[in-house]
Write a protein that holds these residues in place. Structure first.
Motif, PDB file in Angstrom:
ATOM      1  N   GLU A 590       0.846  -1.197   0.000  1.00 28.04           N
ATOM      2  CA  GLU A 590       0.000   0.000   0.000  1.00 28.04           C
ATOM      3  C   GLU A 590       0.877   1.241   0.000  1.00 28.04           C
ATOM      4  OE1 GLU A 590      -3.958  -0.870   2.587  1.00 28.04           O
ATOM      5  OE2 GLU A 590      -2.042  -1.277   3.559  1.00 28.04           O
ATOM      6  N   GLU A 591       0.415   2.303  -0.706  1.00 31.74           N
ATOM      7  CA  GLU A 591       1.169   3.552  -0.752  1.00 31.74           C
ATOM      8  C   GLU A 591       1.466   4.076   0.653  1.00 31.74           C
ATOM      9  OE1 GLU A 591       2.462   3.677  -4.014  1.00 31.74           O
ATOM     10  OE2 GLU A 591       2.940   5.602  -3.084  1.00 31.74           O
ATOM     11  N   SER A 592       0.452   3.985   1.520  1.00 28.25           N
ATOM     12  CA  SER A 592       0.608   4.557   2.866  1.00 28.25           C
ATOM     13  C   SER A 592       1.695   3.837   3.672  1.00 28.25           C
ATOM     14  CB  SER A 592      -0.721   4.499   3.624  1.00 28.25           C
ATOM     15  OG  SER A 592      -1.108   3.147   3.751  1.00 28.25           O
ATOM     16  N   LEU A 593       1.953   2.607   3.295  1.00 23.88           N
ATOM     17  CA  LEU A 593       2.981   1.846   4.006  1.00 23.88           C
ATOM     18  C   LEU A 593       4.386   2.409   3.724  1.00 23.88           C
ATOM     19  CD1 LEU A 593       3.683  -0.550   5.795  1.00 23.88           C
ATOM     20  CD2 LEU A 593       3.488  -2.056   3.802  1.00 23.88           C
ATOM     21  N   LYS A 594       4.540   3.000   2.538  1.00 21.90           N
ATOM     22  CA  LYS A 594       5.843   3.592   2.189  1.00 21.90           C
ATOM     23  C   LYS A 594       6.193   4.701   3.178  1.00 21.90           C
ATOM     24  CE  LYS A 594       5.640   2.536  -2.704  1.00 21.90           C
ATOM     25  NZ  LYS A 594       5.512   3.029  -4.067  1.00 21.90           N
ATOM     26  N   LYS A 595       5.228   5.581   3.377  1.00 26.64           N
ATOM     27  CA  LYS A 595       5.412   6.696   4.313  1.00 26.64           C
ATOM     28  C   LYS A 595       5.658   6.160   5.724  1.00 26.64           C
ATOM     29  CE  LYS A 595       5.095  11.113   5.310  1.00 26.64           C
ATOM     30  NZ  LYS A 595       4.139  11.911   5.945  1.00 26.64           N
ATOM     31  N   ASP A 596       4.940   5.134   6.032  1.00 20.41           N
ATOM     32  CA  ASP A 596       5.038   4.524   7.351  1.00 20.41           C
ATOM     33  C   ASP A 596       6.457   3.980   7.606  1.00 20.41           C
ATOM     34  OD1 ASP A 596       3.443   3.918   9.616  1.00 20.41           O
ATOM     35  OD2 ASP A 596       3.724   1.787   9.128  1.00 20.41           O
ATOM     36  N   VAL A 614      10.582   5.379  -1.276  1.00 18.93           N
ATOM     37  CA  VAL A 614      10.515   3.964  -0.925  1.00 18.93           C
ATOM     38  C   VAL A 614       9.872   3.218  -2.095  1.00 18.93           C
ATOM     39  CG1 VAL A 614       9.431   2.286   0.628  1.00 18.93           C
ATOM     40  CG2 VAL A 614      10.350   4.407   1.567  1.00 18.93           C
ATOM     41  N   TYR A 615      10.487   2.119  -2.502  1.00 21.50           N
ATOM     42  CA  TYR A 615       9.916   1.289  -3.568  1.00 21.50           C
ATOM     43  C   TYR A 615       9.761  -0.131  -3.051  1.00 21.50           C
ATOM     44  CZ  TYR A 615      11.220   5.136  -6.613  1.00 21.50           C
ATOM     45  OH  TYR A 615      11.337   6.380  -7.185  1.00 21.50           O
ATOM     46  N   PHE A 616       8.649  -0.778  -3.406  1.00 24.05           N
ATOM     47  CA  PHE A 616       8.490  -2.189  -3.064  1.00 24.05           C
ATOM     48  C   PHE A 616       9.057  -3.021  -4.214  1.00 24.05           C
ATOM     49  CE2 PHE A 616       4.666  -0.452  -0.694  1.00 24.05           C
ATOM     50  CZ  PHE A 616       5.311  -0.478   0.529  1.00 24.05           C
ATOM     51  N   VAL A 617       9.890  -3.993  -3.877  1.00 24.82           N
ATOM     52  CA  VAL A 617      10.460  -4.877  -4.901  1.00 24.82           C
ATOM     53  C   VAL A 617      10.304  -6.330  -4.453  1.00 24.82           C
ATOM     54  CG1 VAL A 617      12.123  -3.194  -5.802  1.00 24.82           C
ATOM     55  CG2 VAL A 617      12.794  -4.666  -3.897  1.00 24.82           C
ATOM     56  N   LYS A 618      10.428  -7.236  -5.429  1.00 25.89           N
ATOM     57  CA  LYS A 618      10.266  -8.659  -5.102  1.00 25.89           C
ATOM     58  C   LYS A 618      11.571  -9.266  -4.614  1.00 25.89           C
ATOM     59  CE  LYS A 618       5.979  -8.983  -6.059  1.00 25.89           C
ATOM     60  NZ  LYS A 618       5.343  -8.423  -4.886  1.00 25.89           N
TER      61      LYS A 618
END
Ligand code: PRX
Length: 661
Positions: A590-596, A614-618
């Motif tokens: 979730e986008e909000s998790l990046k800020k978190d 922040v980027y989510f990667v596998k």
């Protein structure tokens, strides 16, 4: 750790040369020394001082420092890589920085013009007043059992109690460890515990951009698991009410109340430790760099005189926070040992507006101004409106530290702050070196963006990986081929890492070669250009932060499985922090998790380590031994050639890294 011997840096194409006005040259301390010694040219002088570094540092040690007992040996290198300087002597930096001035004609000279952030909140502190305050605190520290060799942590804003505490510790032989007040409770706790501090000195709060912010609650949080700490001394700075722990916490004013204003300064062995300063390295654990009374005092004072060219009648200002090495050497010890008058400013550069620094320069007639590229770039971006309002004609010397001062920033600084005449001392050095190592002198013709040449007394070179000095026009690893007085002495309780990080690289071929951890090139005229770190250390707004430290902070978030952190070039801050995050199984992206996650890192390490992106990667690329390949991640993220990735254990992970710019 391969050095780059193939390419020369773009910066080397710089052809502009700026000559310092003759009156500034002739007025300068280094030039006067050169003339007295009969050297004809700067090159001749630099070379002689470095070739004869033992004789040179002997003279500097006698010139800048008073010894309770003269030393009998200048350098003892019998236990490399632990060098000892000025063996057999007795010394104390606090005597040199305060006592001797308080009993001389400098007695009523201002040591610090303290400028608080609230406009109008200012006071001048003379050497005599400083002496009395240092003595009172030293006596109070003794009264609670602080002894020679004990560690005292300070977690303070830039207020007079900061230098007072440092000097009080030095006076009684205790070791100070400053923790930058921008670190969070986590950063404070790890340092307090590693140092096993007996006492912590802090403040109720501090002012930042017009607001009083609390500081003491961070200390309470940090000390939850710190059994070594017996006393917490709290300076009332903002007057906000803070919780006080019965028996442990005491207000500073109550702590020093009734203490005598006289206190004996302990004559120490020059190798006795003055401070431990934690700095970031390649692993997540900060390393405690140890500095010693004797050699450090010599290096800090000599370079304040020769490089920053501070004179008796100057008003000098270094904008660094005391919590970093620049603050130690060039806000506290260097200028005080010289008996200079300095500005000590509490606040931010832009409060109440972007003219604050320039108003201080005008009001106090600051003549030597030492700052950092990130600040220069910030002002550059916001235009000249605020600079133009003030008379900055008092400035004679400018200086810069922390990261490369790019040519545009050099030009802006020189034109707008230096009235188009002041030379800019772009000083390359490190927490480990204790004082400047590569830098111009007032007499040096400068090329914008270059740190010019190794200083007199320093034996600094650029090596390829086989310990050969690289020819002009090429680059490699910055090394010190001979010791120098203000060098680090050890890592606090970590001998293995001390040897591994600085000395192992060239030990087989040339034992005693110090590996600085930076790359540099030399152009055809011999000018030095700093290329940046060879290890995984970020430079964010001039602050040294390890990638690994930010990664482990991110991983301490309950939803994060793994993190890889790189620096993305940033116009103002030099680098900004970018985190690639692998979430735990089943966690929704979730986008909000990046800020978190960013907020979490800030909470653990402090605002200096906040990830901007922040980027989510596998997956993230790794070596076969499981080490995160940040170099490859960075190249992919910045859209550059990733080079050969066949040696990775998971080359396919490279494609999971997005391009971010
Ligand atoms: O990478 C170099 C950079 O700052 C590092 C040292 O950081 P720290 O120990 O925190 O001390 C900062 C203040 C001395 C170096 O390894 N650095 C420092 N000065 C410069 C610089 N990079 C380019 N130009 C400089 N003048």
């Amino acid at each position: 750790m391969k050095s780059d011997t193939a390419k020369t840096a773009v910066l080397q194409e710089e052809t502009r040369i700026f000559n310092t006005p003759q009156w500034i040259i002739e007025h300068s301390n280094s030039y006067q020394w050169m003339k007295n010694k009969g050297f004809k040219t700067e090159n001749e002088m630099r070379k002689w001082c470095s070739d004869n570094y033992i004789e040179f540092w002997d003279e500097m040690a006698r010139t800048f420092v008073d010894w309770f007992k003269p030393y009998t040996q200048i350098l003892d290198d019998s236990e490399k890589p632990h060098y000892k300087w000025f063996t057999g002597g007795k010394v104390n930096v606090a005597y040199n920085a305060v006592d001797r001035h308080a009993h001389s004609e400098k007695r009523n000279k201002v040591a610090y013009y303290f400028v608080g952030e609230p406009v109008g909140d200012a006071k001048a502190i003379t050497y005599y007043q400083l002496y009395r305050e240092v003595n009172r605190l030293a006596n109070a520290l003794k009264s609670v059992g602080v002894e020679k060799g004990d560690r005292v942590v300070t977690y303070l804003p830039m207020i007079p109690e900061q230098p007072i505490t440092m000097l009080a510790c030095a006076k009684i032989g205790a070791i100070h460890t400053l923790v930058f007040s921008g670190f969070s409770s986590g950063g404070l706790a790890s340092r307090v515990n590693d140092a096993e501090a007996k006492v912590v000195v802090t403040a109720d709060g501090f002012y930042r951009r017009g607001k009083p912010l609390p500081l003491k609650p961070n200390v309470d949080e940090a000390l939850k698991n710190s059994p070594s700490v017996k006393k917490v001394i709290v300076v009332k700075r903002t007057g906000v009410s803070v919780p006080m722990t019965e028996g442990r916490d005491v207000y500073y004013d109550d702590f020093v109340a009734g203490q005598s204003t006289k206190c004996e300064t302990v004559p120490l062995d020059p190798e006795d430790r003055l401070f431990i300063l934690y700095t970031s390295g390649t692993t997540g654990k900060p390393k405690g760099i140890e500095h010693a009374h004797g050699g450090y005092a010599v290096g800090a004072a000599q370079t304040t005189s020769w490089v920053l060219d501070v004179h008796d009648d100057d008003v000098y200002w270094c904008t660094a926070d005391a919590g970093w090495i620049t603050g130690h050497s060039y806000v506290i010890y260097g200028p005080l040992i010289l008996g200079a008058s300095s500005i000590l400013y509490e606040g931010s550069p832009d409060f109440p507006d972007l003219g604050r620094w320039w108003s201080i320069i005008e009001e106090y007639g600051v003549s030597v101004f030492y700052s950092a590229p990130t600040a220069v770039r910030m002002f550059m971006k916001s235009g000249e409106e605020f600079v133009k309002k003030y008379d900055l004609s008092s400035i004679r010397i400018l200086a810069s530290v922390g990261e490369p001062l790019n040519p545009e920033a050099y030009m802006w600084f020189r034109k707008n702050i230096g009235s188009d005449q002041a030379p800019i001392m772009d000083t390359w050095w490190q927490t480990e070196t204790g004082c400047h190592v590569v830098a111009p002198l007032a007499m040096t013709p400068e090329k914008p963006g270059s740190v010019c040449f190794p200083l007199p007394g320093m034996n600094t070179d650029i090596y390829d990986e086989d310990a050969n000095s690289v020819p002009l026009g090429y680059g490699g690893n910055i090394v010190q081929t001979a010791p120098w007085p203000s060098m680090l002495r050890a890592f606090f309780r970590d001998e293995i890492r001390y040897k591994k990080e600085y000395w192992d690289m060239y030990w087989q071929v040339k034992p005693g070669t110090y590996l600085a951890g930076d790359k540099a090139t030399r152009d055809k005229d011999g000018y030095w250009w700093i290329q940046g770190r060879i290890d995984d250390v970020l430079k964010v707004a001039g602050h040294r932060i390890s990638n690994a430290e930010v990664e482990s902070a991110a991983v301490s978030h309950p939803k994060v499985a793994e993190a890889a952190v790189i620096g993305e070039p940033d116009e103002v801050k030099g680098e900004k922090i970018v985190a690639f995050i692998i979430l735990k199984e089943g966690v929704v992206e979730e986008e909000s998790l990046k800020k978190d996650i960013s907020t979490h890192v800030r909470k653990v390490l402090g605002p200096v380590a906040y990830p901007d992106k922040v980027y989510f990667v596998k997956d993230v690329p790794k070596t076969r031994s499981g080490k995160i390949m940040r170099r490859v991640i960075k190249a992919k993220a910045l859209g550059k050639d990733t080079g050969d990735v066949s040696a990775l254990s998971n080359p396919e992970a490279v494609s999971s890294i997005p391009q971010i710019n």
